[in-house]
Write a protein that holds these residues in place. Structure first.
Motif, PDB file in Angstrom:
ATOM      1  N   GLY A  58       0.829  -1.210   0.000  1.00  0.00           N
ATOM      2  CA  GLY A  58       0.000   0.000   0.000  1.00  0.00           C
ATOM      3  C   GLY A  58       0.859   1.254   0.000  1.00  0.00           C
ATOM      4  N   ALA A  59       1.875   1.272   0.848  1.00  0.00           N
ATOM      5  CA  ALA A  59       2.796   2.417   0.893  1.00  0.00           C
ATOM      6  C   ALA A  59       3.597   2.525  -0.401  1.00  0.00           C
ATOM      7  N   PHE A  60       4.028   1.384  -0.923  1.00  0.00           N
ATOM      8  CA  PHE A  60       4.810   1.371  -2.164  1.00  0.00           C
ATOM      9  C   PHE A  60       4.015   1.962  -3.322  1.00  0.00           C
ATOM     10  N   VAL A  61       2.799   1.480  -3.517  1.00  0.00           N
ATOM     11  CA  VAL A  61       1.983   1.958  -4.642  1.00  0.00           C
ATOM     12  C   VAL A  61       1.593   3.425  -4.440  1.00  0.00           C
ATOM     13  N   SER A  62       1.296   3.809  -3.206  1.00  0.00           N
ATOM     14  CA  SER A  62       0.940   5.205  -2.938  1.00  0.00           C
ATOM     15  C   SER A  62       2.085   6.145  -3.295  1.00  0.00           C
ATOM     16  N   THR A  63       3.287   5.830  -2.828  1.00  0.00           N
ATOM     17  CA  THR A  63       4.423   6.698  -3.136  1.00  0.00           C
ATOM     18  C   THR A  63       4.814   6.604  -4.605  1.00  0.00           C
ATOM     19  N   LEU A  64       4.661   5.423  -5.161  1.00  0.00           N
ATOM     20  CA  LEU A  64       5.002   5.222  -6.568  1.00  0.00           C
ATOM     21  C   LEU A  64       4.172   6.121  -7.477  1.00  0.00           C
ATOM     22  N   THR A  65       2.904   6.271  -7.143  1.00  0.00           N
ATOM     23  CA  THR A  65       2.011   7.047  -8.004  1.00  0.00           C
ATOM     24  C   THR A  65       1.917   8.519  -7.602  1.00  0.00           C
ATOM     25  N   MET A  66       2.284   8.858  -6.352  1.00  0.00           N
ATOM     26  CA  MET A  66       2.076  10.241  -5.910  1.00  0.00           C
ATOM     27  C   MET A  66       3.345  11.028  -5.593  1.00  0.00           C
ATOM     28  N   VAL A  67       4.435  10.355  -5.240  1.00  0.00           N
ATOM     29  CA  VAL A  67       5.671  11.060  -4.905  1.00  0.00           C
ATOM     30  C   VAL A  67       6.602  10.975  -6.107  1.00  0.00           C
ATOM     31  N   GLY A  68       7.180  12.093  -6.475  1.00  0.00           N
ATOM     32  CA  GLY A  68       8.033  12.116  -7.661  1.00  0.00           C
ATOM     33  C   GLY A  68       9.400  12.703  -7.393  1.00  0.00           C
ATOM     34  N   ILE A  69      10.284  11.945  -6.772  1.00  0.00           N
ATOM     35  CA  ILE A  69      11.650  12.431  -6.528  1.00  0.00           C
ATOM     36  C   ILE A  69      12.362  12.665  -7.863  1.00  0.00           C
ATOM     37  N   VAL A  70      12.202  11.730  -8.782  1.00  0.00           N
ATOM     38  CA  VAL A  70      12.873  11.816 -10.077  1.00  0.00           C
ATOM     39  C   VAL A  70      12.349  13.007 -10.886  1.00  0.00           C
ATOM     40  N   THR A  71      11.069  13.294 -10.766  1.00  0.00           N
ATOM     41  CA  THR A  71      10.469  14.365 -11.569  1.00  0.00           C
ATOM     42  C   THR A  71      10.442  15.719 -10.857  1.00  0.00           C
ATOM     43  N   MET A  72      11.050  15.815  -9.677  1.00  0.00           N
ATOM     44  CA  MET A  72      11.039  17.064  -8.914  1.00  0.00           C
ATOM     45  C   MET A  72      11.606  18.272  -9.672  1.00  0.00           C
ATOM     46  N   PRO A  73      12.716  18.138 -10.390  1.00  0.00           N
ATOM     47  CA  PRO A  73      13.231  19.322 -11.095  1.00  0.00           C
ATOM     48  C   PRO A  73      12.231  19.913 -12.098  1.00  0.00           C
ATOM     49  N   VAL A  74      11.551  19.059 -12.826  1.00  0.00           N
ATOM     50  CA  VAL A  74      10.553  19.546 -13.791  1.00  0.00           C
ATOM     51  C   VAL A  74       9.369  20.166 -13.060  1.00  0.00           C
ATOM     52  N   GLU A  75       8.932  19.509 -12.002  1.00  0.00           N
ATOM     53  CA  GLU A  75       7.804  20.012 -11.227  1.00  0.00           C
ATOM     54  C   GLU A  75       8.146  21.365 -10.593  1.00  0.00           C
ATOM     55  N   MET A  76       9.356  21.506 -10.094  1.00  0.00           N
ATOM     56  CA  MET A  76       9.783  22.771  -9.492  1.00  0.00           C
ATOM     57  C   MET A  76       9.773  23.906 -10.515  1.00  0.00           C
ATOM     58  N   LYS A  77      10.121  23.569 -11.734  1.00  0.00           N
ATOM     59  CA  LYS A  77      10.155  24.568 -12.801  1.00  0.00           C
ATOM     60  C   LYS A  77       8.764  25.150 -13.048  1.00  0.00           C
ATOM     61  N   TYR A  78       7.741  24.305 -12.980  1.00  0.00           N
ATOM     62  CA  TYR A  78       6.382  24.754 -13.289  1.00  0.00           C
ATOM     63  C   TYR A  78       5.586  25.206 -12.067  1.00  0.00           C
ATOM     64  N   GLY A 131       7.085  25.672  -8.769  1.00  0.00           N
ATOM     65  CA  GLY A 131       7.896  26.305  -7.743  1.00  0.00           C
ATOM     66  C   GLY A 131       8.409  25.284  -6.739  1.00  0.00           C
ATOM     67  N   LYS A 132       9.518  25.654  -6.095  1.00  0.00           N
ATOM     68  CA  LYS A 132      10.179  24.751  -5.157  1.00  0.00           C
ATOM     69  C   LYS A 132       9.303  24.459  -3.936  1.00  0.00           C
ATOM     70  N   LYS A 133       8.712  25.495  -3.367  1.00  0.00           N
ATOM     71  CA  LYS A 133       7.915  25.345  -2.152  1.00  0.00           C
ATOM     72  C   LYS A 133       6.713  24.427  -2.386  1.00  0.00           C
ATOM     73  N   MET A 134       5.977  24.677  -3.446  1.00  0.00           N
ATOM     74  CA  MET A 134       4.792  23.865  -3.762  1.00  0.00           C
ATOM     75  C   MET A 134       5.178  22.408  -4.029  1.00  0.00           C
ATOM     76  N   THR A 135       6.256  22.207  -4.772  1.00  0.00           N
ATOM     77  CA  THR A 135       6.714  20.850  -5.090  1.00  0.00           C
ATOM     78  C   THR A 135       7.107  20.094  -3.818  1.00  0.00           C
ATOM     79  N   LEU A 136       7.840  20.761  -2.942  1.00  0.00           N
ATOM     80  CA  LEU A 136       8.247  20.099  -1.693  1.00  0.00           C
ATOM     81  C   LEU A 136       7.036  19.788  -0.821  1.00  0.00           C
ATOM     82  N   TYR A 137       6.112  20.743  -0.692  1.00  0.00           N
ATOM     83  CA  TYR A 137       4.899  20.495   0.094  1.00  0.00           C
ATOM     84  C   TYR A 137       4.108  19.317  -0.462  1.00  0.00           C
TER      85      TYR A 137
END
Length: 159
Positions: free
Chosen positions: A110-130, A132-138
């Motif tokens: 359950g934790a694996f699938v939840s983080t797999l689909t909702m947390v994006g460490i790999v995609t953080m740089p792109v997300e931060m670009k669109y 912002g850093k604060k919103m992406t981290l939150y």
């Protein structure tokens, strides 16, 4: 048995659609085939990689790391791995099924699938670009914490 029922309902729906408008149905089938062609290489690659991984990791190791007996340590391991892994959701569920069959615990998956689909460490740089850093981290921190809530709920349901 349910699989046959769903296939039957899908065929009936396809027949009704074809009866109502042949051209729209043909167009929809062509679009769905194109989508399958686009998704299939990713899907087959991920299934192949997971299969190879499962072949090298024996069930006792999987059970020890993320099995039902691993408890919250296993949940943390599964959540961290899910956070740094980039697998599309349509591959996440078959992967979860394979891991469950190999000895993983429900709470951990359950934790694996939840983080797999909702947390994006790999995609953080792109997300931060669109966004912002604060919103992406939150968003990522809240999604990571939410995965533990999911694991806790699954523990309550499965006992």
């Amino acid at each position: 048995m349910e699989t046959y029922i769903f296939y039957g309902l899908a065929l009936i729906g396809l027949g009704v659609s074809f009866w109502k408008d042949k051209e729209k149905t043909k167009t929809a089938l062509k679009k769905s085939w194109k989508s399958l062609e686009n998704i299939l290489p990713q899907l087959l690659t991920m299934i192949f990689l997971i299969s190879v991984l499962l072949a090298y990791l024996n069930t006792s190791l999987i059970s020890r790391l993320i099995g039902g007996e691993s408890g919250w340590v296993g949940v943390i391991i599964a959540a961290v791995v899910g956070s740094i892994t980039m697998i599309p959701p349509f591959v996440a569920f078959p992967t979860a099924s394979m891991l469950l069959k190999a000895g993983a615990g429900f709470m951990q998956i359950g934790a694996f699938v939840s983080t797999l689909t909702m947390v994006g460490i790999v995609t953080m740089p792109v997300e931060m670009k669109y966004f912002g850093k604060k919103m992406t981290l939150y968003r990522n921190i809240l999604a990571f914490v939410f995965s533990f809530a999911v694991a806790f709920l699954i523990q309550g349901v499965t006992g």
